[in-house]
Scaffold this motif. Structure first.
Motif, PDB file in Angstrom:
ATOM      1  N   TRP A  16      44.710  45.699  26.118  1.00 43.62           N
ATOM      2  CA  TRP A  16      45.348  45.769  27.429  1.00 43.62           C
ATOM      3  C   TRP A  16      46.835  45.977  27.159  1.00 43.62           C
ATOM      4  O   TRP A  16      47.435  45.251  26.354  1.00 43.62           O
ATOM      5  CB  TRP A  16      45.141  44.459  28.192  1.00 43.62           C
ATOM      6  CG  TRP A  16      46.122  44.278  29.314  1.00 43.62           C
ATOM      7  CD1 TRP A  16      47.331  43.634  29.250  1.00 43.62           C
ATOM      8  CD2 TRP A  16      46.009  44.772  30.636  1.00 43.62           C
ATOM      9  NE1 TRP A  16      47.959  43.680  30.468  1.00 43.62           N
ATOM     10  CE2 TRP A  16      47.168  44.389  31.343  1.00 43.62           C
ATOM     11  CE3 TRP A  16      45.028  45.508  31.316  1.00 43.62           C
ATOM     12  CZ2 TRP A  16      47.378  44.707  32.670  1.00 43.62           C
ATOM     13  CZ3 TRP A  16      45.237  45.816  32.641  1.00 43.62           C
ATOM     14  CH2 TRP A  16      46.395  45.418  33.304  1.00 43.62           C
ATOM     15  N   HIS A  61      35.554  38.508  21.974  1.00 41.82           N
ATOM     16  CA  HIS A  61      34.853  38.634  23.253  1.00 41.82           C
ATOM     17  C   HIS A  61      33.402  38.202  23.074  1.00 41.82           C
ATOM     18  O   HIS A  61      32.854  38.259  21.972  1.00 41.82           O
ATOM     19  CB  HIS A  61      34.817  40.100  23.713  1.00 41.82           C
ATOM     20  CG  HIS A  61      36.117  40.648  24.165  1.00 41.82           C
ATOM     21  ND1 HIS A  61      36.853  40.105  25.197  1.00 41.82           N
ATOM     22  CD2 HIS A  61      36.817  41.734  23.745  1.00 41.82           C
ATOM     23  CE1 HIS A  61      37.933  40.837  25.388  1.00 41.82           C
ATOM     24  NE2 HIS A  61      37.946  41.818  24.521  1.00 41.82           N
ATOM     25  N   TRP A  95      27.566  45.418  28.527  1.00 47.81           N
ATOM     26  CA  TRP A  95      28.997  45.372  28.820  1.00 47.81           C
ATOM     27  C   TRP A  95      29.834  45.927  27.667  1.00 47.81           C
ATOM     28  O   TRP A  95      31.035  46.071  27.792  1.00 47.81           O
ATOM     29  CB  TRP A  95      29.455  43.944  29.080  1.00 47.81           C
ATOM     30  CG  TRP A  95      28.829  43.248  30.237  1.00 47.81           C
ATOM     31  CD1 TRP A  95      28.068  43.774  31.238  1.00 47.81           C
ATOM     32  CD2 TRP A  95      28.905  41.851  30.502  1.00 47.81           C
ATOM     33  NE1 TRP A  95      27.675  42.800  32.116  1.00 47.81           N
ATOM     34  CE2 TRP A  95      28.180  41.598  31.684  1.00 47.81           C
ATOM     35  CE3 TRP A  95      29.526  40.783  29.870  1.00 47.81           C
ATOM     36  CZ2 TRP A  95      28.053  40.337  32.233  1.00 47.81           C
ATOM     37  CZ3 TRP A  95      29.395  39.526  30.410  1.00 47.81           C
ATOM     38  CH2 TRP A  95      28.675  39.306  31.587  1.00 47.81           C
ATOM     39  N   THR A 124      31.776  48.022  25.760  1.00 43.06           N
ATOM     40  CA  THR A 124      32.485  49.271  25.987  1.00 43.06           C
ATOM     41  C   THR A 124      33.915  49.135  25.476  1.00 43.06           C
ATOM     42  O   THR A 124      34.464  48.025  25.485  1.00 43.06           O
ATOM     43  CB  THR A 124      32.484  49.629  27.494  1.00 43.06           C
ATOM     44  OG1 THR A 124      33.333  50.750  27.714  1.00 43.06           O
ATOM     45  CG2 THR A 124      32.967  48.482  28.345  1.00 43.06           C
ATOM     46  N   ALA A 174      36.590  49.719  26.883  1.00 42.32           N
ATOM     47  CA  ALA A 174      37.484  49.235  27.953  1.00 42.32           C
ATOM     48  C   ALA A 174      37.248  47.768  28.305  1.00 42.32           C
ATOM     49  O   ALA A 174      37.851  47.270  29.255  1.00 42.32           O
ATOM     50  CB  ALA A 174      37.316  50.106  29.194  1.00 42.32           C
ATOM     51  N   PHE A 175      36.433  47.052  27.561  1.00 39.20           N
ATOM     52  CA  PHE A 175      36.075  45.681  27.923  1.00 39.20           C
ATOM     53  C   PHE A 175      37.300  44.762  28.019  1.00 39.20           C
ATOM     54  O   PHE A 175      37.385  43.934  28.918  1.00 39.20           O
ATOM     55  CB  PHE A 175      35.053  45.101  26.933  1.00 39.20           C
ATOM     56  CG  PHE A 175      34.484  43.797  27.388  1.00 39.20           C
ATOM     57  CD1 PHE A 175      33.551  43.749  28.403  1.00 39.20           C
ATOM     58  CD2 PHE A 175      34.894  42.598  26.819  1.00 39.20           C
ATOM     59  CE1 PHE A 175      33.025  42.540  28.850  1.00 39.20           C
ATOM     60  CE2 PHE A 175      34.370  41.382  27.254  1.00 39.20           C
ATOM     61  CZ  PHE A 175      33.437  41.361  28.272  1.00 39.20           C
ATOM     62  N   THR A 176      38.265  44.907  27.123  1.00 42.96           N
ATOM     63  CA  THR A 176      39.454  44.053  27.174  1.00 42.96           C
ATOM     64  C   THR A 176      40.216  44.270  28.482  1.00 42.96           C
ATOM     65  O   THR A 176      40.707  43.314  29.086  1.00 42.96           O
ATOM     66  CB  THR A 176      40.366  44.301  25.959  1.00 42.96           C
ATOM     67  OG1 THR A 176      39.611  44.044  24.766  1.00 42.96           O
ATOM     68  CG2 THR A 176      41.593  43.404  25.978  1.00 42.96           C
ATOM     69  N   GLN A 177      40.308  45.513  28.935  1.00 44.11           N
ATOM     70  CA  GLN A 177      40.971  45.787  30.217  1.00 44.11           C
ATOM     71  C   GLN A 177      40.235  45.094  31.358  1.00 44.11           C
ATOM     72  O   GLN A 177      40.860  44.539  32.258  1.00 44.11           O
ATOM     73  CB  GLN A 177      41.035  47.295  30.509  1.00 44.11           C
ATOM     74  CG  GLN A 177      42.118  48.005  29.751  1.00 44.11           C
ATOM     75  CD  GLN A 177      41.688  48.407  28.352  1.00 44.11           C
ATOM     76  OE1 GLN A 177      40.499  48.518  28.069  1.00 44.11           O
ATOM     77  NE2 GLN A 177      42.636  48.625  27.480  1.00 44.11           N
ATOM     78  N   TYR A 178      38.906  45.128  31.319  1.00 45.26           N
ATOM     79  CA  TYR A 178      38.121  44.429  32.353  1.00 45.26           C
ATOM     80  C   TYR A 178      38.405  42.933  32.326  1.00 45.26           C
ATOM     81  O   TYR A 178      38.556  42.302  33.373  1.00 45.26           O
ATOM     82  CB  TYR A 178      36.615  44.658  32.171  1.00 45.26           C
ATOM     83  CG  TYR A 178      36.163  46.091  32.271  1.00 45.26           C
ATOM     84  CD1 TYR A 178      36.646  46.944  33.254  1.00 45.26           C
ATOM     85  CD2 TYR A 178      35.233  46.596  31.370  1.00 45.26           C
ATOM     86  CE1 TYR A 178      36.228  48.254  33.341  1.00 45.26           C
ATOM     87  CE2 TYR A 178      34.807  47.911  31.452  1.00 45.26           C
ATOM     88  CZ  TYR A 178      35.302  48.740  32.434  1.00 45.26           C
ATOM     89  OH  TYR A 178      34.888  50.041  32.509  1.00 45.26           O
ATOM     90  N   LYS A 233      41.878  42.257  33.795  1.00 44.92           N
ATOM     91  CA  LYS A 233      41.858  42.493  35.245  1.00 44.92           C
ATOM     92  C   LYS A 233      41.060  41.417  35.974  1.00 44.92           C
ATOM     93  O   LYS A 233      41.469  40.947  37.037  1.00 44.92           O
ATOM     94  CB  LYS A 233      41.278  43.868  35.558  1.00 44.92           C
ATOM     95  CG  LYS A 233      42.228  44.985  35.210  1.00 44.92           C
ATOM     96  CD  LYS A 233      41.589  46.341  35.437  1.00 44.92           C
ATOM     97  CE  LYS A 233      42.506  47.448  34.937  1.00 44.92           C
ATOM     98  NZ  LYS A 233      41.851  48.743  34.958  1.00 44.92           N
ATOM     99  N   ASP A 234      39.927  41.018  35.414  1.00 47.11           N
ATOM    100  CA  ASP A 234      39.068  40.031  36.077  1.00 47.11           C
ATOM    101  C   ASP A 234      39.523  38.590  35.893  1.00 47.11           C
ATOM    102  O   ASP A 234      39.253  37.742  36.729  1.00 47.11           O
ATOM    103  CB  ASP A 234      37.624  40.156  35.578  1.00 47.11           C
ATOM    104  CG  ASP A 234      36.919  41.392  36.105  1.00 47.11           C
ATOM    105  OD1 ASP A 234      37.489  42.088  36.974  1.00 47.11           O
ATOM    106  OD2 ASP A 234      35.805  41.673  35.639  1.00 47.11           O
ATOM    107  N   CYS A 266      43.177  38.515  38.642  1.00 48.62           N
ATOM    108  CA  CYS A 266      42.270  38.235  39.757  1.00 48.62           C
ATOM    109  C   CYS A 266      43.057  37.683  40.943  1.00 48.62           C
ATOM    110  O   CYS A 266      43.976  36.885  40.775  1.00 48.62           O
ATOM    111  CB  CYS A 266      41.219  37.238  39.293  1.00 48.62           C
ATOM    112  SG  CYS A 266      40.145  36.632  40.579  1.00 48.62           S
TER     113      CYS A 266
END
Length: 180
Positions: free
Chosen positions: A9, A28, A34, A36, A38-42, A45-46, A50
């Motif tokens: 990120w 992680h 899941w 992918t 981009a998982f760290t960005q998710y 963001k989550d 949030c």
């Protein structure tokens, strides 16, 4: 150098910060579907951006980096902070499907080259290492590292042994060393 699987990120304002701060987590976990890049960005963001408020892990880090370790911070302050820093998890595979699962020796060994790549790309001034076992592995990396980044070691913010005052002291020392 090996590129990481999980892309870090990078907050939109990270490149213009002084000092530039990379927060380094351990690993992680999640379901295979899941998995992918981009998982760290998710996760950021989550869990950090949030609208209901972030997880204690992200909030504790934000408070210390904002210089307000014992104060309440607003969502706006927290969001601004996470848009000024980078976040990356050292281990480049899921360690399992739930918390408290540990990386294997192979996972630890495979992660060092990717960290070297991420540091070369992001050029942080300070790397905050969150966790004792992670600190052991990053400490081994740091002995070989020849770049200018300063490493700052914390107990994991979710651990019972985490003490805000110790993290504040370590971060202040890293900032002072950066300024020299």
């Amino acid at each position: 150098m090996q590129e990481p699987f999980f892309e870090p990120w990078v907050g939109e304002n990270y490149p213009s910060q002084a000092p530039k701060i990379l927060v380094l987590g351990e690993s992680h976990y999640g379901k295979p579907e899941w998995y992918t890049p981009a998982f760290t960005q998710y996760v950021v963001k989550d869990w950090a951006l949030c609208q209901k408020g972030s997880s204690p892990f992200f909030t504790k880090i934000a408070k210390i980096l904002l210089g307000k370790p014992y104060e309440w911070i607003s969502l706006e302050e927290e969001h601004k902070l996470w848009n000024r820093v980078a976040f990356y998890n050292y281990v480049q595979q899921f360690v399992g499907d739930g918390p408290r699962m540990r990386p294997t020796p192979e996972m630890w060994a495979e992660a060092e080259e990717a960290l070297d790549y991420v540091i070369a790309q992001l050029t942080p001034d300070i790397v905050i290492v969150t966790g004792k076992e992670l600190g052991y592995h990053v400490g081994t990396f740091e002995k070989k590292y020849t770049g200018p980044a300063k490493f700052c070691y914390w107990t994991h913010p979710s651990a019972r042994a985490f003490k805000k005052e110790d993290a504040v002291k370590a971060f202040d020392e890293a900032k002072n060393n950066y300024a020299k």
